[in-house]
Scaffold this motif. Sequence first.
Motif, PDB file in Angstrom:
ATOM      1  N   ILE A 194       3.045  -1.321   4.274  1.00 51.11           N
ATOM      2  CA  ILE A 194       2.399  -0.003   4.211  1.00 51.11           C
ATOM      3  C   ILE A 194       3.472   1.059   4.269  1.00 51.11           C
ATOM      4  CG2 ILE A 194       0.770   1.570   5.312  1.00 51.11           C
ATOM      5  CD1 ILE A 194      -0.629  -0.856   6.529  1.00 51.11           C
ATOM      6  N   LEU A 250       0.851  -1.191   0.000  1.00 51.41           N
ATOM      7  CA  LEU A 250       0.000   0.000   0.000  1.00 51.41           C
ATOM      8  C   LEU A 250       0.885   1.239   0.000  1.00 51.41           C
ATOM      9  CD1 LEU A 250      -2.601  -1.245   2.618  1.00 51.41           C
ATOM     10  CD2 LEU A 250      -2.949  -1.026   0.141  1.00 51.41           C
ATOM     11  N   LEU A 300      -8.997   1.583   3.416  1.00 52.77           N
ATOM     12  CA  LEU A 300      -8.100   0.440   3.617  1.00 52.77           C
ATOM     13  C   LEU A 300      -8.804  -0.627   4.448  1.00 52.77           C
ATOM     14  CD1 LEU A 300      -4.676   2.178   4.394  1.00 52.77           C
ATOM     15  CD2 LEU A 300      -5.568   1.395   2.196  1.00 52.77           C
ATOM     16  N   ILE A 324      -4.655   1.122   9.865  1.00 54.02           N
ATOM     17  CA  ILE A 324      -3.195   1.037   9.734  1.00 54.02           C
ATOM     18  C   ILE A 324      -2.581   0.649  11.070  1.00 54.02           C
ATOM     19  CG2 ILE A 324      -1.099   2.381   9.293  1.00 54.02           C
ATOM     20  CD1 ILE A 324      -2.748   4.062   7.304  1.00 54.02           C
TER      21      ILE A 324
END
Length: 514
Positions: free
Chosen positions: A281, A6, A261, A29
């Motif tokens: 990420i 990502l 996400l 996240i």
Amino acid sequence: MRMLFLDLDSTSPDHLGCYGYHRNTSPNIDKIAAEGIRFTNYYTSDAPCAPSRTALMTGQFGIRNGLVGHGGTAGDMKLEGEKRELMGRLTRGGALPSYLNLAGNLNTVLISPFAQRHSTFHFYAGFNEIINTGKYGNESAEHVTPVALDWIERNAKKDDWFLYINYWDPHTPYRVPMEYGNPFEHDPLPEWLTEEVLESHKQMVGSHCVHELNIDFVNKTYDNRTHPNFPRHPGDIRDMDGLRRMIDGYDCGIRYMDEHLGRLFASLERQGVMDELIIIISADHGENMGQLGIYGEHATADQGTCRLPMIIRWPGMKQGVVNDDLHLHLDLLPTLAEMIGGPLLPDWDGVSYAPVLKEGASCGRDYAVVSQCAHVAQRSVRFGDWLYIRTYHDGFHLFDEEMLYNLVSDPKERRNVAADNRAVCMEAVYYLNQWHDEMMRRSGDDRDPLWTVMKEGGPFHARGYLKEYAKRLKDTGRGEAADELIRRHPREFPQQAHPAAVMLQQWLSKNMQG
């Protein structure tokens, strides 16, 4: 093996909950970070967008691959020249996706408009499947997520894939739909952004200072205009309410993206692949939100622009680890090579940190050089507690040639202490020279693209802007700053050259006729 990368454009770790931010911007996240490894001193080698992603994909510093800017010669990679084979090095495993395809037998998939945004079509090298979301990087999450979900629902259960997805919501101008609201309207601003700090920032000039948050590409100037299509994005910051609008706009972009996400993660859960999925990420660069007096821009080789989030959740490897060692994003390619058991290519500049993932071991760099040649021309050295910045072109910000910041006592870069720490500056210059010598030895030619940028008129996002910007400074009562910029950049104002030069020209005209 299944791997999801990502790439969250313009996302600063300073504004993520897992990095200590006081606002709840990133719950999805944060959950991945808790299950993996979070790197706290992770930097792009070359900023901003195109240089960063080129270095990531090639595993080479910009000084070697040639792409350090957003225009001119340095807006393209160097040609391979006479040694180029039938297939260039990027096809033969010299780019991240082609390497994963050849050495890891992974189907490599890209969901991104990035190559089209900057005409960086080498970014496609090695991807088996490319989906351009079609808005040149002006996408909002609601444009990206349906495309990603469609691919996930059709392919997630298959074996051996690498999926790279770009999100853009934290990038200016802030474009989260107004009906989303503002989940942070009652949250305090970051503690360091006080009225005193804002007043000091009002003394600064240059693009994305508090007076000029808009770039006019047509008339080549910086101004304070707003656009009706982007009501969240201010044209300037005049008071604390304006500062709140700026910070809230950025944070809403991160939170909106994070919620999308979460939709991807939920779909992967339904497909039954989430538990074994490798998730990476990161970002192409961070974002200055007050550092060096710059807001909503990634225009410098400093902590705000060049420090990245990096979170890796690799099932079966270390979990819940925080790594404080110094790493560069181009270290990812050799790291992945070691993790999948592939060969390390000799022309990569990166250093593998696979021992962090496998054992939680320390294996960072002693120092790291980071560069910016699109908005300013700077090279910086990150080492110990220090960040040393050397400026070759200030992008009309009136930066000192040398800047030094102690990131422990001054993480927001408010006090340049270069004059009081000459020995530290000399150590930094030693590292910079050591790095430069090594890079030039490893290069296939004698060209340093930073100096190509300077030769061609300076950084792309400053080239040709000074005349109109100096006029704006004078029209808004900042004539002294305009005069200083003209003095620093005489090539932009040949008609206002130094008085001695004018006198010499007059004498030559009078006495050298015929």
